[in-house]
Design a protein around this motif. Structure first.
Motif, mmCIF file in Angstrom:
data_model
loop_
_atom_site.group_PDB
_atom_site.id
_atom_site.type_symbol
_atom_site.label_atom_id
_atom_site.label_comp_id
_atom_site.label_asym_id
_atom_site.label_seq_id
_atom_site.Cartn_x
_atom_site.Cartn_y
_atom_site.Cartn_z
ATOM 1 N N GLU A 34 0.823 -1.209 0.000
ATOM 2 C CA GLU A 34 0.000 0.000 0.000
ATOM 3 C C GLU A 34 0.857 1.259 0.000
ATOM 4 N N ASN A 35 1.995 1.200 0.663
ATOM 5 C CA ASN A 35 2.914 2.338 0.587
ATOM 6 C C ASN A 35 3.364 2.569 -0.857
ATOM 7 N N ALA A 36 3.629 1.475 -1.560
ATOM 8 C CA ALA A 36 4.073 1.599 -2.949
ATOM 9 C C ALA A 36 2.966 2.204 -3.810
ATOM 10 N N ALA A 78 5.715 8.990 11.767
ATOM 11 C CA ALA A 78 6.303 9.711 10.643
ATOM 12 C C ALA A 78 5.457 9.411 9.418
ATOM 13 N N THR A 79 4.834 10.433 8.885
ATOM 14 C CA THR A 79 3.998 10.234 7.703
ATOM 15 C C THR A 79 3.978 11.496 6.854
ATOM 16 N N SER A 80 3.879 11.301 5.565
ATOM 17 C CA SER A 80 3.746 12.454 4.672
ATOM 18 C C SER A 80 2.287 12.646 4.281
ATOM 19 N N LYS A 81 1.413 11.813 4.854
ATOM 20 C CA LYS A 81 0.055 11.751 4.311
ATOM 21 C C LYS A 81 -0.968 12.611 5.025
ATOM 22 N N ILE A 82 -0.746 12.887 6.289
ATOM 23 C CA ILE A 82 -1.620 13.873 6.932
ATOM 24 C C ILE A 82 -0.769 14.845 7.736
ATOM 25 N N GLY A 95 -2.032 4.571 3.878
ATOM 26 C CA GLY A 95 -1.448 4.798 5.194
ATOM 27 C C GLY A 95 -1.934 6.124 5.682
ATOM 28 N N PHE A 96 -1.630 6.445 6.874
ATOM 29 C CA PHE A 96 -1.836 7.789 7.418
ATOM 30 C C PHE A 96 -1.419 7.825 8.864
ATOM 31 N N ARG A 97 -1.262 6.645 9.454
ATOM 32 C CA ARG A 97 -0.919 6.637 10.858
ATOM 33 C C ARG A 97 0.584 6.720 11.075
ATOM 34 N N GLY A 98 1.335 6.525 10.002
ATOM 35 C CA GLY A 98 2.775 6.607 10.131
ATOM 36 C C GLY A 98 3.344 5.558 11.070
ATOM 37 N N GLU A 99 2.709 4.393 11.118
ATOM 38 C CA GLU A 99 3.129 3.371 12.079
ATOM 39 C C GLU A 99 3.779 2.175 11.432
HETATM 40 P P1 ADP Z 1 2.010 5.870 6.444
HETATM 41 O O1 ADP Z 1 1.885 5.055 5.217
HETATM 42 O O2 ADP Z 1 0.895 5.637 7.389
HETATM 43 O O3 ADP Z 1 2.272 7.305 6.191
HETATM 44 P P2 ADP Z 1 4.356 4.308 6.851
HETATM 45 O O4 ADP Z 1 5.087 3.993 8.103
HETATM 46 O O5 ADP Z 1 3.791 3.209 6.093
HETATM 47 O O6 ADP Z 1 3.231 5.336 7.278
HETATM 48 O O7 ADP Z 1 5.269 5.171 5.907
HETATM 49 C C1 ADP Z 1 5.834 6.365 6.397
HETATM 50 C C2 ADP Z 1 6.142 7.302 5.278
HETATM 51 O O8 ADP Z 1 7.205 6.785 4.506
HETATM 52 C C3 ADP Z 1 5.024 7.516 4.303
HETATM 53 O O9 ADP Z 1 4.140 8.528 4.733
HETATM 54 C C4 ADP Z 1 5.763 7.917 3.024
HETATM 55 O O10 ADP Z 1 6.041 9.286 3.023
HETATM 56 C C5 ADP Z 1 7.068 7.164 3.153
HETATM 57 N N1 ADP Z 1 7.077 5.931 2.332
HETATM 58 C C6 ADP Z 1 6.836 4.690 2.760
HETATM 59 N N2 ADP Z 1 6.935 3.787 1.766
HETATM 60 C C7 ADP Z 1 7.243 4.475 0.648
HETATM 61 C C8 ADP Z 1 7.472 4.125 -0.729
HETATM 62 N N3 ADP Z 1 7.391 2.853 -1.155
HETATM 63 N N4 ADP Z 1 7.772 5.108 -1.591
HETATM 64 C C9 ADP Z 1 7.849 6.391 -1.174
HETATM 65 N N5 ADP Z 1 7.630 6.780 0.095
HETATM 66 C C10 ADP Z 1 7.322 5.857 1.013
#
Ligand code: ADP
Ligand code: MG
Length: 592
Positions: A34-36, A78-82, A95-99
């Motif tokens: 899902e991150n991908a 740590a998250t870039s999503k919220i 994602g969004f919880r940064g966990e």
């Molecule tokens: P979340 O998905 O909830 O934000 P994650 O722990 O899964 O938290 O990921 C943390 C952060 O790492 C993401 O918000 C994103 O910015 C970065 N990240 C994770 N996986 C990838 C990826 N495959 N490509 C680019 N950025 C990623």
């Protein structure tokens, strides 16, 4: 007094959180895939070894990360999503919880390589037990690849708790399928122990579903699509004959997120009611799109459950659109065309009713659908070849306007099991269930299209009901009238009977009415069954002949003809089998 409270060290806090997020290799896979997807990759490759317990590698060609982000993404939260609270109510990313990454790094050894398009050189970072072991520049492709080694190596109890390699592999593949199904435009591949299991080129949902479910190429799916301002649904469902004995091919996505929701599954199963046997399940992939503010996905860290602010409306909608799609195949279900559209127009209309299902008198259940190839009863359409327009003699039970002239070649009965030769084939029929089906369809027709005219009684009769039954009768009175029972409430729990349906004039009216009311009450809790269907079934249950009932030859013939005239001759309204058809080949083989 000394203070005794201290903050948990990060590594320990992460390990505790990991217990929720990463329960097994498959959960790590879900997060990484899902991150991908969130990183806008168009190509994602998953490699696993030994059920994911020794290696999980996810490679994507997404946006990649900067040197700093590559380090910080392993921190909890740590998250870039919220960024702010408001964002929480507008989430479209997974994602969004940064966990996830923090949790994975707490319970495994992880190696990541990543590079953004704008960077000339990428970065590589190694982490174990939540500690960064090293980070250095590296020549690498645009995108991100994350390798997770020896999951739970530092939590032996957890590692021992893993199931066999084959079970864990199964879970990994399931997660892969869910994500791949939700994103048919993305190129996915799966490699298990150095063997390519799936290579999925970008395609559409239907093709991807067919590939992933390993359907035969001649199997067809029905399209489901319906859009309103509030919600839209699109996807594919299997035809009733393709229903399987096992579950596992039911996929719901909400805004492309896979969810498990028994309530919604039930909505789909309910739409198939009467079309498939009780212990079979249709396959489907349905994607619901709804404004994020109407859902709460934060109910569980693994995020496969979801709350809708109006789940009953969603249920009704899903059931209605699936039913509508099935009606394309089953010509005798014609959903009220506007009903779905109307559903969500008045927003105060909180709990819309599913659209009405009416019987189309010009039905031809199998002839209209080009791709419909019934498996259990091949060549059913042949049953209708000798359709003649003129009506036969007066119907024994209740007359439908369009009876087809069906010529039964031979028929006899043994203990309520009917053996009929028709179109050169042998059909074995359960007498009671057949009658139940016939009456159900006829009563439904009477309720929805053409009320049955009653036969007046010479002398009106009186029924005294219990107060509860009387209440219920008042609510049903108008519809009971449509079934040919001319009964009117007369105050003081009294009901006056002026007429009965022609085929029931000889029955005891008190027994009849009480029986219908009892049967109706039995189904009261089935909120998913439409009122008319409940009443039609109640009346059918009450008036269908028993298995032990002795039919004379003429009645027998009529029953079989009526059954073959039904829209769904093969299952009774409760989904149980009525009829088994034997190909002649079957007997030839039997005697070999
Ligand atoms: P979340 O998905 O909830 O934000 P994650 O722990 O899964 O938290 O990921 C943390 C952060 O790492 C993401 O918000 C994103 O910015 C970065 N990240 C994770 N996986 C990838 C990826 N495959 N490509 C680019 N950025 C990623
Ligand atoms: Mg994530």
């Amino acid at each position: 007094m000394i203070d005794i409270i201290s903050l948990l060290p990060d590594a320990l806090a992460n390990k505790i959180a990991a217990g929720e997020v990463v329960q097994r290799p498959a959960s790590a896979i879900k997060e990484l895939l899902e991150n991908a997807v969130d990183a806008q990759a168009s190509q994602i490759m998953l490699t696993i070894k030994d059920g994911g317990s020794n290696l999980i590698l996810v490679k994507d060609n997404g946006i990649g990360m900067s040197i700093t982000d590559a380090r910080i993404c392993w921190e909890r939260h740590a998250t870039s999503k919220i960024k702010k609270v408001d964002d929480l109510f507008n989430i479209r990313s997974f994602g969004f919880r940064g966990e996830a990454l923090a949790s994975i790094a707490a319970v495994a050894k992880v190696e990541m390589k990543t590079r953004r398009k704008e960077d000339a050189i990428g970065t590589q970072i190694t982490i174990a037990d939540s500690k960064v072991l090293k980070q250095e520049p590296l020549q690498t492709n645009i995108g991100t690849q994350i390798a997770v080694y020896n999951l739970f190596y530092n939590l032996p109890a957890r590692r021992n708790f893993l199931k066999s390699v084959s079970v864990e592999t199964r879970h990994c593949v399931d997660e892969f399928i869910r994500v791949a199904l939700a994103h048919p435009l993305i190129d996915f591949s799966l490699i298990n122990n150095d063997q390519e299991v799936f290579r999925l080129l970008p395609s559409n949902l239907e093709q991807r579903f067919i590939t992933l479910m390993d359907y035969k190429s001649n199997q067809t799916l029905l399209k489901v699509v319906e859009n309103t301002d509030f919600i839209s649904v699109n996807g594919f469902i299997s035809t009733p004959t393709q229903a399987k004995k096992s579950r596992g091919e039911q996929f719901f996505f909400v805004n492309n997120r896979f969810i498990k929701d028994n309530y919604l599954n039930h909505a789909v199963f309910a739409a198939y009611e009467g079309l498939i046997e009780k212990d079979r399940f249709p396959s489907f992939v349905l994607n619901i799109n709804i404004a994020p503010k109407h859902i709460d996905i934060n109910v569980h860290p693994t995020k496969t459950e979801i709350k809708f602010d109006d789940d009953r409306a969603v249920y009704a909608f899903v059931r209605a659109v699936v039913r509508k799609s099935l009606s394309g195949l089953m010509a005798n279900i014609t959903p009220d065309e506007d009903a779905i559209a109307k559903m969500f127009i008045n927003n105060d209309n909180k709990y819309p009713l599913p659209p009405k299902i009416t019987l189309d008198k010009t039905f031809n259940p199998f002839g209209t659908a080009q791709n419909y190839s019934p498996k259990i009863h091949p060549n059913w359409e042949k049953l209708y070849e000798i359709a003649a327009p003129e009506n036969k003699q007066e119907h024994l039970f209740l007359k439908l306007e369009t009876q087809k002239n069906i010529k039964i070649e031979a028929v006899f009965v043994v203990s309520g099991i009917i053996f009929a030769k028709y179109a050169g084939k042998m059909h074995v029929i359960n007498q009671h269930k057949a009658h139940l089906r016939i009456l159900f369809e006829k009563y439904l027709f009477a309720l929805q299209k053409h009320p049955v005219s009653s036969q007046s009684l010479l002398f009106p009769r009186t029924i005294i009901l219990s107060p509860q039954d009387f209440e219920l009768f008042i609510t049903l009175q108008e519809d009971i009238l449509k079934l040919g029972c001319e009964m009117h409430a007369f105050g003081n729990n009294k009901v006056i009977v002026n007429g009965l349906p022609p085929h029931l004039v000889k029955t005891n009216e008190t027994d009849l009415l009480e029986g219908i009311l009892d049967q109706y009450k039995l189904q009261k809790h089935h909120t998913d069954i439409a009122h008319y269907e409940k009443l039609a079934l109640a009346m059918a249950q009450k008036t269908a002949i028993a298995q032990s009932h002795q039919l004379n030859d003429e009645e027998l013939l009529q029953l079989v003809e009526d059954l073959f005239n039904c829209a769904y001759p093969t299952t009774d309204p409760k989904g149980e089998v009525i009829i088994y058809t034997y190909e002649n080949e079957y007997w030839i083989q039997k005697f070999k």
